[in-house]
Write a protein that holds these residues in place. Structure first.
Motif, PDB file in Angstrom:
ATOM      1  N   LEU A  18       0.831  -1.204   0.000  1.00 43.33           N
ATOM      2  CA  LEU A  18       0.000   0.000   0.000  1.00 43.33           C
ATOM      3  C   LEU A  18       0.866   1.256   0.000  1.00 43.33           C
ATOM      4  O   LEU A  18       0.520   2.255  -0.607  1.00 43.33           O
ATOM      5  N   PRO A  73       1.845   6.625  -1.143  1.00 40.20           N
ATOM      6  CA  PRO A  73       1.004   5.510  -1.597  1.00 40.20           C
ATOM      7  C   PRO A  73       1.529   4.940  -2.904  1.00 40.20           C
ATOM      8  O   PRO A  73       2.044   5.670  -3.751  1.00 40.20           O
ATOM      9  N   THR A 103      -6.712   4.333  -1.349  1.00 35.54           N
ATOM     10  CA  THR A 103      -6.792   2.880  -1.434  1.00 35.54           C
ATOM     11  C   THR A 103      -6.915   2.278  -0.037  1.00 35.54           C
ATOM     12  O   THR A 103      -6.150   2.611   0.862  1.00 35.54           O
ATOM     13  N   PRO A 149      -6.582  -0.395   2.962  1.00 32.17           N
ATOM     14  CA  PRO A 149      -5.613  -1.418   3.339  1.00 32.17           C
ATOM     15  C   PRO A 149      -6.279  -2.796   3.371  1.00 32.17           C
ATOM     16  O   PRO A 149      -7.496  -2.912   3.550  1.00 32.17           O
ATOM     17  N   GLY A 175      -2.376  -3.338   0.075  1.00 34.98           N
ATOM     18  CA  GLY A 175      -3.540  -2.541  -0.270  1.00 34.98           C
ATOM     19  C   GLY A 175      -4.532  -3.353  -1.065  1.00 34.98           C
ATOM     20  O   GLY A 175      -4.183  -4.363  -1.678  1.00 34.98           O
ATOM     21  N   HIS A 202      -5.716  -3.064  -3.954  1.00 32.37           N
ATOM     22  CA  HIS A 202      -5.608  -2.560  -5.320  1.00 32.37           C
ATOM     23  C   HIS A 202      -5.142  -3.692  -6.218  1.00 32.37           C
ATOM     24  O   HIS A 202      -4.612  -4.693  -5.751  1.00 32.37           O
ATOM     25  N   SER A 246      -8.888  -0.083  -7.520  1.00 31.20           N
ATOM     26  CA  SER A 246      -8.766  -0.331  -6.086  1.00 31.20           C
ATOM     27  C   SER A 246     -10.127  -0.259  -5.416  1.00 31.20           C
ATOM     28  O   SER A 246     -11.078   0.292  -5.959  1.00 31.20           O
TER      29      SER A 246
END
Length: 151
Positions: free
Chosen positions: A12, A53, A59, A61, A80, A82, A96
């Protein structure tokens, strides 16, 4: 098409040394005392670590990493929510799941990214919306140029 997959579970945040970054070392001038804790010190060279980030500051966690995040532990290991869509080794898009909690978003701005009050004020509309209530949400953006290039 030989392979199609999503890349997930990547960090992340990443440490930075770029003094031109919005999340950079310039925060040290105003907030050196708050940064000077054991978790922010690089053990190899005693430098204070600043993080940015890897995708964007909104985004969410990974839920399994939330405790470490809130305790400011192993920030470069926090995953993250994403993802990237990859086809035949070419990234076609990414996206994300976003943070939908105002307290968590403030924590990211203040304690991880070390944004100052003026920078945070640019996001007051977002923080207010999150305070009122926001459902879990996310998205993905596909690059048509990338898709066309592999066709």
């Amino acid at each position: 098409v030989k392979t199609v997959f999503f890349v997930v579970n990547f960090a992340l945040f990443s440490p930075i040394n770029d003094t031109d970054s919005i999340f950079s070392i310039n925060k040290l001038n105003n907030e050196k005392n708050s940064l000077n804790n054991e978790e922010n010190i690089n053990k190899d060279n005693n430098e204070i670590m600043i993080y940015e980030p890897t995708h964007h500051p909104f985004t969410a966690p990974h839920p399994e990493d939330l405790n470490n995040l809130l305790e400011l532990k192993n920030l470069d290991k926090i995953r993250g929510l994403h993802y990237d869509l990859v086809v035949n080794g070419v990234e076609l898009g990414g996206g994300s799941i976003r943070i939908n909690n105002s307290s968590l978003q403030r924590f990211i701005f203040n304690d991880i990214l070390k944004l100052n009050s003026i920078q945070i004020s640019d996001f007051n509309h977002l923080l207010k919306a999150l305070e009122i209530g926001c459902p879990p949400h996310g998205g993905i953006a596909l690059g048509m140029d990338r898709l066309v290039s592999i066709i």
